[in-house]
Design a protein around this motif. Structure first.
Motif, PDB file in Angstrom:
ATOM      1  N   HIS A 197      59.144  45.366  18.699  1.00  9.16           N
ATOM      2  CA  HIS A 197      59.084  46.912  18.527  1.00  9.16           C
ATOM      3  C   HIS A 197      57.743  47.648  18.971  1.00  9.16           C
ATOM      4  CE1 HIS A 197      57.585  45.971  14.551  1.00  9.16           C
ATOM      5  NE2 HIS A 197      56.974  47.098  14.440  1.00  9.16           N
ATOM      6  N   TYR A 198      56.703  46.789  19.076  1.00  6.10           N
ATOM      7  CA  TYR A 198      55.610  47.512  19.609  1.00  6.10           C
ATOM      8  C   TYR A 198      54.909  46.609  20.810  1.00  6.10           C
ATOM      9  CZ  TYR A 198      52.320  45.064  16.630  1.00  6.10           C
ATOM     10  OH  TYR A 198      51.718  44.246  16.113  1.00  6.10           O
ATOM     11  N   ALA A 199      54.248  47.358  21.873  1.00  6.40           N
ATOM     12  CA  ALA A 199      53.524  46.590  22.742  1.00  6.40           C
ATOM     13  C   ALA A 199      52.474  47.024  23.322  1.00  6.40           C
ATOM     14  CB  ALA A 199      54.554  46.296  23.948  1.00  6.40           C
ATOM     15  N   TYR A 200      51.346  46.452  23.862  1.00  6.78           N
ATOM     16  CA  TYR A 200      50.008  47.089  24.415  1.00  6.78           C
ATOM     17  C   TYR A 200      50.433  46.823  25.811  1.00  6.78           C
ATOM     18  CZ  TYR A 200      47.682  45.776  20.346  1.00  6.78           C
ATOM     19  OH  TYR A 200      47.416  45.723  18.733  1.00  6.78           O
ATOM     20  N   LEU A 201      49.829  48.301  26.501  1.00  7.22           N
ATOM     21  CA  LEU A 201      50.183  48.408  27.954  1.00  7.22           C
ATOM     22  C   LEU A 201      48.859  48.496  28.519  1.00  7.22           C
ATOM     23  CD1 LEU A 201      52.338  49.069  30.165  1.00  7.22           C
ATOM     24  CD2 LEU A 201      51.622  51.580  29.405  1.00  7.22           C
ATOM     25  N   LYS A 202      48.409  47.799  29.143  1.00  8.69           N
ATOM     26  CA  LYS A 202      46.918  47.618  29.918  1.00  8.69           C
ATOM     27  C   LYS A 202      47.117  48.266  31.221  1.00  8.69           C
ATOM     28  CE  LYS A 202      42.864  45.289  29.941  1.00  8.69           C
ATOM     29  NZ  LYS A 202      42.039  44.288  29.568  1.00  8.69           N
ATOM     30  N   ILE A 203      46.275  49.411  31.358  1.00 10.28           N
ATOM     31  CA  ILE A 203      46.459  50.305  32.659  1.00 10.28           C
ATOM     32  C   ILE A 203      45.262  50.011  33.381  1.00 10.28           C
ATOM     33  CG2 ILE A 203      47.662  52.188  31.239  1.00 10.28           C
ATOM     34  CD1 ILE A 203      45.114  53.719  31.273  1.00 10.28           C
ATOM     35  N   SER A 204      44.184  49.302  32.953  1.00  5.18           N
ATOM     36  CA  SER A 204      43.213  49.015  33.931  1.00  5.18           C
ATOM     37  C   SER A 204      42.191  47.972  33.492  1.00  5.18           C
ATOM     38  CB  SER A 204      42.414  50.271  34.239  1.00  5.18           C
ATOM     39  OG  SER A 204      41.592  50.649  33.167  1.00  5.18           O
ATOM     40  N   GLU A 205      41.479  47.356  34.171  1.00  7.28           N
ATOM     41  CA  GLU A 205      40.344  46.309  33.788  1.00  7.28           C
ATOM     42  C   GLU A 205      39.147  46.703  34.216  1.00  7.28           C
ATOM     43  OE1 GLU A 205      39.383  44.347  31.799  1.00  7.28           O
ATOM     44  OE2 GLU A 205      40.993  42.727  32.077  1.00  7.28           O
ATOM     45  N   GLY A 206      38.100  46.413  33.452  1.00  3.33           N
ATOM     46  CA  GLY A 206      36.722  46.448  33.834  1.00  3.33           C
ATOM     47  C   GLY A 206      36.155  47.930  33.438  1.00  3.33           C
ATOM     48  N   CYS A 207      34.940  48.074  33.805  1.00  3.46           N
ATOM     49  CA  CYS A 207      34.349  49.265  33.376  1.00  3.46           C
ATOM     50  C   CYS A 207      33.241  49.756  34.277  1.00  3.46           C
ATOM     51  CB  CYS A 207      33.883  49.152  31.934  1.00  3.46           C
ATOM     52  SG  CYS A 207      33.192  50.476  31.076  1.00  3.46           S
ATOM     53  N   ASN A 208      33.139  51.020  34.578  1.00  7.33           N
ATOM     54  CA  ASN A 208      32.217  51.633  35.373  1.00  7.33           C
ATOM     55  C   ASN A 208      30.674  52.163  34.570  1.00  7.33           C
ATOM     56  OD1 ASN A 208      33.652  51.272  37.615  1.00  7.33           O
ATOM     57  ND2 ASN A 208      34.167  53.355  38.011  1.00  7.33           N
ATOM     58  N   HIS A 209      30.804  51.789  33.427  1.00 12.62           N
ATOM     59  CA  HIS A 209      29.679  52.445  32.423  1.00 12.62           C
ATOM     60  C   HIS A 209      28.812  51.312  32.425  1.00 12.62           C
ATOM     61  CE1 HIS A 209      31.568  55.955  31.898  1.00 12.62           C
ATOM     62  NE2 HIS A 209      32.740  55.429  31.420  1.00 12.62           N
ATOM     63  N   SER A 210      27.578  51.383  31.683  1.00 10.46           N
ATOM     64  CA  SER A 210      26.643  50.242  31.426  1.00 10.46           C
ATOM     65  C   SER A 210      26.102  50.371  30.199  1.00 10.46           C
ATOM     66  CB  SER A 210      25.698  50.219  32.706  1.00 10.46           C
ATOM     67  OG  SER A 210      25.074  51.509  32.684  1.00 10.46           O
ATOM     68  N   CYS A 211      26.859  50.430  29.193  1.00  7.60           N
ATOM     69  CA  CYS A 211      26.476  50.614  27.649  1.00  7.60           C
ATOM     70  C   CYS A 211      25.421  49.540  27.529  1.00  7.60           C
ATOM     71  CB  CYS A 211      27.520  50.880  26.806  1.00  7.60           C
ATOM     72  SG  CYS A 211      28.670  51.913  26.978  1.00  7.60           S
ATOM     73  N   SER A 212      24.124  49.840  26.927  1.00  5.70           N
ATOM     74  CA  SER A 212      23.188  48.769  27.056  1.00  5.70           C
ATOM     75  C   SER A 212      23.406  47.791  25.872  1.00  5.70           C
ATOM     76  CB  SER A 212      21.751  49.670  26.538  1.00  5.70           C
ATOM     77  OG  SER A 212      21.997  50.040  25.387  1.00  5.70           O
TER      78      SER A 212
END
Ligand code: SF4
Length: 314
Positions: free
Chosen positions: A33-48
Motif C-alpha cells: 500500500h505504499y512505495a517510494y518514488l525516486k525522482i532524481s539521483e545525486g546532488c548539486n550542493h556541497s554540504c561540508s
C-alpha cells in the motif's frame, strides 16, 4: 523437463528470464500500500559534512514522463501512498532545464510544481521528502491546502544559526526560513513539518546552540530528529577548527530533545478531538498501526497513534 517443455512451446526470442516475471510496477521492498518514488539521483550542493555528491555525483533528474509512468503503475498495483524521495526534491528538473514531458497526452513541466500537480491526479497520498525552503516551494503549498497532496514537508534544516549554516554550506541557508514557514501555515494551517538537526558541529558555540533552541520555539515543528555531529571520512568539515567536545555534544543533544519533545507534545495535543484520514498499515491482536497525513510509518510507534482500539477511517 524444462527443455522438453521448451521443445513444444518455445519461449519468445526476446525473453529475459530475470526480468520477464517481474510485475509491471517493478519489484518493491515496501508493503503493497505504499512505495517510494525516486525522482532524481545525486546532488548539486556541497554540504561540508556530507560525501553523497562525491559518491553519487551531480543531480540527475529522471524525465518527468518516466517518473509519472512509474507512479501510474504503482497506483494500478494498489499503492495508496507515494513517498517522493531524492537528495534534493526542491531541485527537481534543474539539470534537465525543466524539460517538458508528455504524460497521458498532456504536457507536464519537469519541476516540483508540475510533478506535484500531475501526481495529485493519481488519487494517492503524495508525501514530499527532502525539500529545501526555496521560494519556489511556496507554489506547492496551495496544492496541500486544497487536499491534492499531503500537507507534509520533510525539510532537513540541520541548524538555525546563520554562522553554522554557512560552515555547513547548507542550501537555502540565506532564506528567511521562519517567515517562510509562517507564510506556508497561513496558506495551509494543517501543514506538518518534519526535520533533522545536528548539534555539536565544529565551531558551534553556546550562542549558536541557543539560536537553534530559539528557532525550535519559533518554528514549532511537528516531528524532529537530532544527531550529535560525528565526522564522516573525506568530508570537508573534518578540517574545520574548534571541534565540540563529546560531553558538550551530549549535553546539547539532551537540551535539544527536551525542548523539542515538549513542542511535539503540544502540537499533538492540538489534534485531540479532531478527525484525521488514516491508512492502516497493520492490524495486530491489540489494534491497528496507522499512518496519517502528518506522520509516516517511521514515526508511528512514537507519537501516540499506535494500537488505536478502532480505525479512524481508511
Ligand atoms: S543537500 Fe547537502 S546533505 Fe543533502 S545530499 Fe546534498 S550535499 Fe548531502
Amino acid at each position: 523437463m524444462v527443455s522438453q517443455v521448451h521443445d513444444h512451446v518455445p519461449p519468445p526470442g526476446d525473453q529475459d528470464p530475470f526480468l520477464d516475471l517481474a510485475p509491471p510496477q517493478g519489484i518493491k521492498l515496501t508493503p503493497r500500500h505504499y512505495a517510494y518514488l525516486k525522482i532524481s539521483e545525486g546532488c548539486n550542493h556541497s554540504c561540508s559534512f556530507c560525501v553523497i555528491p562525491s559518491m553519487r555525483g551531480k543531480l540527475r533528474s529522471r524525465p518527468v514522463n518516466e517518473v509519472l509512468e512509474e507512479a501510474e503503475r504503482l497506483a494500478a498495483a494498489g499503492v495508496r501512498e507515494l513517498l517522493v524521495i531524492s537528495q534534493d526534491t526542491s531541485a527537481y528538473g534543474v539539470d534537465i532545464r525543466y524539460q517538458t514531458g508528455f504524460w497521458q497526452g498532456r504536457p507536464v513541466k519537469a519541476n516540483m510544481l508540475g510533478l506535484c500537480e500531475a501526481l495529485a491526479d493519481l488519487g494517492m497520498w503524495v508525501r514530499l521528502h527532502y525539500v529545501y525552503p526555496y521560494p519556489h516551494v511556496d507554489k506547492v503549498i496551495p496544492l496541500m491546502a486544497e487536499g491534492k497532496i499531503l500537507p507534509y514537508l520533510d525539510i532537513p534544516f540541520q541548524h538555525a544559526s546563520p554562522r553554522i549554516l554557512k560552515l555547513m554550506k547548507r542550501p537555502a541557508a540565506c532564506e528567511n526560513t521562519l517567515q517562510r514557514i509562517n507564510q506556508w501555515r497561513q496558506i495551509c494551517p494543517d501543514l506538518s513539518i518534519r526535520s533533522t538537526f545536528i548539534v555539536g558541529f565544529p565551531g558551534e558555540t553556546e550562542q549558536d546552540f541557543e539560536d537553534l533552541l530559539d528557532f525550535l520555539d519559533e518554528a514549532q515543528l511537528d516531528r524532529v530528529g537530532c544527531f550529535q555531529y560525528s565526522p564522516v571520512d573525506d568530508a570537508q568539515a573534518n578540517s574545520l577548527p574548534n571541534p565540540v567536545e563529546e560531553p558538550v555534544k551530549q549535553e546539547r543533544w539532551e537540551r535539544f530533545m527536551e525542548k523539542q519533545q515538549q513542542i511535539s507534545r503540544d502540537r499533538l495535543a492540538q489534534k485531540i478531538g479532531g478527525r484525521l484520514g488514516v491508512i492502516i498499515d497493520e492490524k495486530n491482536g491489540e489494534g491497528y498501526l496507522l499512518r496519517s497525513s502528518w506522520q509516516d510509518a517511521g514515526s508511528r510507534e512514537k507519537n501516540g497513534l499506535t494500537n488505536q482500539p478502532k480505525p479512524l477511517g481508511k
